[in-house]
Scaffold this motif. Structure first.
Motif, PDB file in Angstrom:
ATOM      1  N   SER A  32     -20.767  31.562  14.780  1.00 43.96           N
ATOM      2  CA  SER A  32     -21.721  31.254  13.712  1.00 43.96           C
ATOM      3  C   SER A  32     -22.181  29.800  13.812  1.00 43.96           C
ATOM      4  N   GLU A  33     -23.284  29.509  13.159  1.00 41.98           N
ATOM      5  CA  GLU A  33     -23.792  28.136  13.137  1.00 41.98           C
ATOM      6  C   GLU A  33     -22.780  27.190  12.511  1.00 41.98           C
ATOM      7  N   LYS A  34     -22.062  27.659  11.499  1.00 42.57           N
ATOM      8  CA  LYS A  34     -21.049  26.817  10.848  1.00 42.57           C
ATOM      9  C   LYS A  34     -19.933  26.454  11.824  1.00 42.57           C
ATOM     10  N   HIS A  67     -20.196  26.312  15.126  1.00 38.84           N
ATOM     11  CA  HIS A  67     -20.763  25.334  16.063  1.00 38.84           C
ATOM     12  C   HIS A  67     -20.794  23.947  15.430  1.00 38.84           C
ATOM     13  N   TRP A  68     -21.202  23.856  14.199  1.00 34.26           N
ATOM     14  CA  TRP A  68     -21.288  22.574  13.491  1.00 34.26           C
ATOM     15  C   TRP A  68     -19.914  21.919  13.421  1.00 34.26           C
ATOM     16  N   LEU A  69     -18.916  22.686  13.015  1.00 34.64           N
ATOM     17  CA  LEU A  69     -17.552  22.151  12.909  1.00 34.64           C
ATOM     18  C   LEU A  69     -16.999  21.742  14.272  1.00 34.64           C
ATOM     19  N   ARG A 113     -18.709  20.858  17.012  1.00 29.65           N
ATOM     20  CA  ARG A 113     -19.413  19.660  17.531  1.00 29.65           C
ATOM     21  C   ARG A 113     -18.850  18.384  16.939  1.00 29.65           C
ATOM     22  N   ARG A 114     -18.344  18.464  15.730  1.00 27.21           N
ATOM     23  CA  ARG A 114     -17.788  17.289  15.063  1.00 27.21           C
ATOM     24  C   ARG A 114     -16.280  17.142  15.287  1.00 27.21           C
TER      25      ARG A 114
END
Length: 77
Positions: free
Chosen positions: A25-27, A29-31, A33-34
């Motif tokens: 999910s995009e979430k 990926h966001w987590l 990447r950080r």
């Protein structure tokens, strides 16, 4: 008493299948990447049949999909 949503069967010790492709999910990926999560631990759970917090209908659909080499869904908190 836990609801049926959270009563999970014990995961298998060995992978049930080799993932051909993954869709995160995009979430996630966001987590990732950080550096806030490592998706690999969740992928390892998924391939062992621990699909996280899913309802019984989705769990049954995953069991059928496993036999038919189709899409399986997992969700983790």
């Amino acid at each position: 008493m836990l609801s049926r949503l959270f009563q999970r069967p014990a995961p298998h010790k060995q992978p049930l299948f080799a993932p051909a492709s993954l869709q995160l999910s995009e979430k996630v990926h966001w987590l990732a990447r950080r550096g806030l999560i490592d998706p690999l631990s969740y992928v390892q759970r998924h391939v062992r049949g621990d699909w996280g917090e899913i309802d019984e209908a989705t769990r049954q659909a995953n069991d059928v999909a496993l036999d038919q080499d189709n899409l399986m869904i997992s969700q983790y908190r």
